[in-house]
Design a protein around this motif. Structure first.
Motif, PDB file in Angstrom:
ATOM      1  N   UNK A 130       0.849  -1.181   0.000  1.00  0.00           N
ATOM      2  CA  UNK A 130       0.000   0.000   0.000  1.00  0.00           C
ATOM      3  C   UNK A 130       0.889   1.235   0.000  1.00  0.00           C
ATOM      4  N   UNK A 131       0.470   2.216  -0.782  1.00  0.00           N
ATOM      5  CA  UNK A 131       1.266   3.430  -0.938  1.00  0.00           C
ATOM      6  C   UNK A 131       0.379   4.632  -0.619  1.00  0.00           C
ATOM      7  N   UNK A 132       0.734   5.414   0.399  1.00  0.00           N
ATOM      8  CA  UNK A 132      -0.059   6.616   0.710  1.00  0.00           C
ATOM      9  C   UNK A 132      -0.044   7.607  -0.445  1.00  0.00           C
ATOM     10  N   UNK A 133      -1.119   8.383  -0.562  1.00  0.00           N
ATOM     11  CA  UNK A 133      -1.265   9.341  -1.652  1.00  0.00           C
ATOM     12  C   UNK A 133      -0.150  10.355  -1.760  1.00  0.00           C
ATOM     13  N   UNK A 134       0.473  10.715  -0.634  1.00  0.00           N
ATOM     14  CA  UNK A 134       1.545  11.714  -0.712  1.00  0.00           C
ATOM     15  C   UNK A 134       2.786  11.200  -1.435  1.00  0.00           C
ATOM     16  N   UNK A 135       2.842   9.885  -1.713  1.00  0.00           N
ATOM     17  CA  UNK A 135       3.993   9.309  -2.424  1.00  0.00           C
ATOM     18  C   UNK A 135       3.656   8.897  -3.854  1.00  0.00           C
ATOM     19  N   UNK A 136       2.470   9.255  -4.342  1.00  0.00           N
ATOM     20  CA  UNK A 136       2.071   8.845  -5.689  1.00  0.00           C
ATOM     21  C   UNK A 136       1.918  10.068  -6.590  1.00  0.00           C
ATOM     22  N   UNK A 137       2.021   9.834  -7.886  1.00  0.00           N
ATOM     23  CA  UNK A 137       1.916  10.927  -8.860  1.00  0.00           C
ATOM     24  C   UNK A 137       0.502  11.496  -8.942  1.00  0.00           C
ATOM     25  N   UNK A 138      -0.511  10.629  -8.726  1.00  0.00           N
ATOM     26  CA  UNK A 138      -1.888  11.096  -8.859  1.00  0.00           C
ATOM     27  C   UNK A 138      -2.507  11.554  -7.534  1.00  0.00           C
ATOM     28  N   UNK A 139      -1.765  11.462  -6.442  1.00  0.00           N
ATOM     29  CA  UNK A 139      -2.268  11.909  -5.153  1.00  0.00           C
ATOM     30  C   UNK A 139      -3.228  10.956  -4.484  1.00  0.00           C
ATOM     31  N   UNK A 140      -3.487   9.827  -5.127  1.00  0.00           N
ATOM     32  CA  UNK A 140      -4.367   8.807  -4.565  1.00  0.00           C
ATOM     33  C   UNK A 140      -3.535   7.741  -3.860  1.00  0.00           C
ATOM     34  N   UNK A 141      -4.087   7.167  -2.800  1.00  0.00           N
ATOM     35  CA  UNK A 141      -3.454   6.010  -2.170  1.00  0.00           C
ATOM     36  C   UNK A 141      -3.686   4.804  -3.068  1.00  0.00           C
ATOM     37  N   UNK A 142      -2.718   3.887  -3.122  1.00  0.00           N
ATOM     38  CA  UNK A 142      -2.842   2.690  -3.955  1.00  0.00           C
ATOM     39  C   UNK A 142      -2.590   1.438  -3.124  1.00  0.00           C
ATOM     40  N   UNK A 143      -3.306   0.395  -3.462  1.00  0.00           N
ATOM     41  CA  UNK A 143      -3.080  -0.924  -2.875  1.00  0.00           C
ATOM     42  C   UNK A 143      -2.855  -1.903  -4.013  1.00  0.00           C
ATOM     43  N   UNK A 144      -1.712  -2.574  -3.969  1.00  0.00           N
ATOM     44  CA  UNK A 144      -1.376  -3.594  -4.962  1.00  0.00           C
ATOM     45  C   UNK A 144      -1.373  -4.933  -4.249  1.00  0.00           C
ATOM     46  N   UNK A 145      -2.180  -5.860  -4.742  1.00  0.00           N
ATOM     47  CA  UNK A 145      -2.219  -7.209  -4.190  1.00  0.00           C
ATOM     48  C   UNK A 145      -1.750  -8.185  -5.244  1.00  0.00           C
ATOM     49  N   UNK A 146      -0.999  -9.168  -4.825  1.00  0.00           N
ATOM     50  CA  UNK A 146      -0.608 -10.304  -5.673  1.00  0.00           C
ATOM     51  C   UNK A 146      -1.114 -11.538  -4.950  1.00  0.00           C
ATOM     52  N   UNK A 147      -2.176 -12.143  -5.479  1.00  0.00           N
ATOM     53  CA  UNK A 147      -2.839 -13.274  -4.849  1.00  0.00           C
ATOM     54  C   UNK A 147      -2.440 -14.551  -5.585  1.00  0.00           C
ATOM     55  N   UNK A 148      -1.894 -15.518  -4.840  1.00  0.00           N
ATOM     56  CA  UNK A 148      -1.491 -16.791  -5.429  1.00  0.00           C
ATOM     57  C   UNK A 148      -2.729 -17.560  -5.877  1.00  0.00           C
ATOM     58  N   UNK A 149      -2.703 -18.021  -7.131  1.00  0.00           N
ATOM     59  CA  UNK A 149      -3.860 -18.722  -7.697  1.00  0.00           C
ATOM     60  C   UNK A 149      -3.425 -20.042  -8.302  1.00  0.00           C
ATOM     61  N   UNK A 150      -4.432 -20.896  -8.482  1.00  0.00           N
ATOM     62  CA  UNK A 150      -4.205 -22.209  -9.109  1.00  0.00           C
ATOM     63  C   UNK A 150      -4.363 -22.104 -10.600  1.00  0.00           C
TER      64      UNK A 150
END
Length: 150
Positions: A130-150
């Motif tokens: 997760x990246x707070x908005x103050x560290x992103x170019x668009x000012x939005x907070x981001x959450x990146x998930x990588x979910x292990x799948x079959x």
């Protein structure tokens, strides 16, 4: 002499008490009390992103699991993108006003996809950044998930 932790692991679950433990650990990391993103002298470590690794699942999202928080450089994300392209992980990317909103939306989508049968989770290991908005170019907070799948 200053020192840096490589990782922090706790056993938790998705209950209200489990989330309270998790939030307390994150507060200690962000404040520098636990020197994962700062050294023990309080100096911020440039070029590192905190990553949550979910593993050792008791069953599924309803049981206990290990949460390991570590820091990674940009090459971690490049490797995860390759694994997602190869079909080992499904990537989720959500944004919001703050990191809690972005993370809640991302996990809600994972659980919805699992319930709908559109993904089949392995419950071996999953990763979150997760990246707070103050560290992103668009000012939005981001959450990146990588979910292990079959």
């Amino acid at each position: 002499m200053s020192y840096i932790l490589n990782s922090i692991t706790l056993r938790t679950d998705n209950s209200e008490g489990g989330m309270a433990k998790l939030n307390e650990v994150w507060r200690d990391i962000v404040s520098g009390k636990l020197p994962l993103m700062h050294d023990s002298d309080g100096q911020f470590l440039q070029g590192l992103s905190p990553i949550s690794r979910y593993s050792n699942y008791e069953s599924d999202e309803n049981g206990a699991y290990d949460l390991t928080i570590f820091t990674a450089t940009a090459d971690f994300f490049a490797r995860m993108e390759q694994k997602a392209a190869a079909g080992a992980f499904k990537k989720y990317d959500f944004d919001g006003a703050d990191i809690a909103e972005a993370a809640n939306q991302a996990w809600a989508q994972v659980w919805s996809d699992k319930a709908a049968g559109t993904i089949f989770r392995t419950f071996t290991e999953d990763f979150e950044s997760t990246v707070p908005g103050e560290y992103t170019k668009d000012g939005q907070a981001h959450c990146y998930l990588y979910i292990a799948i079959k």
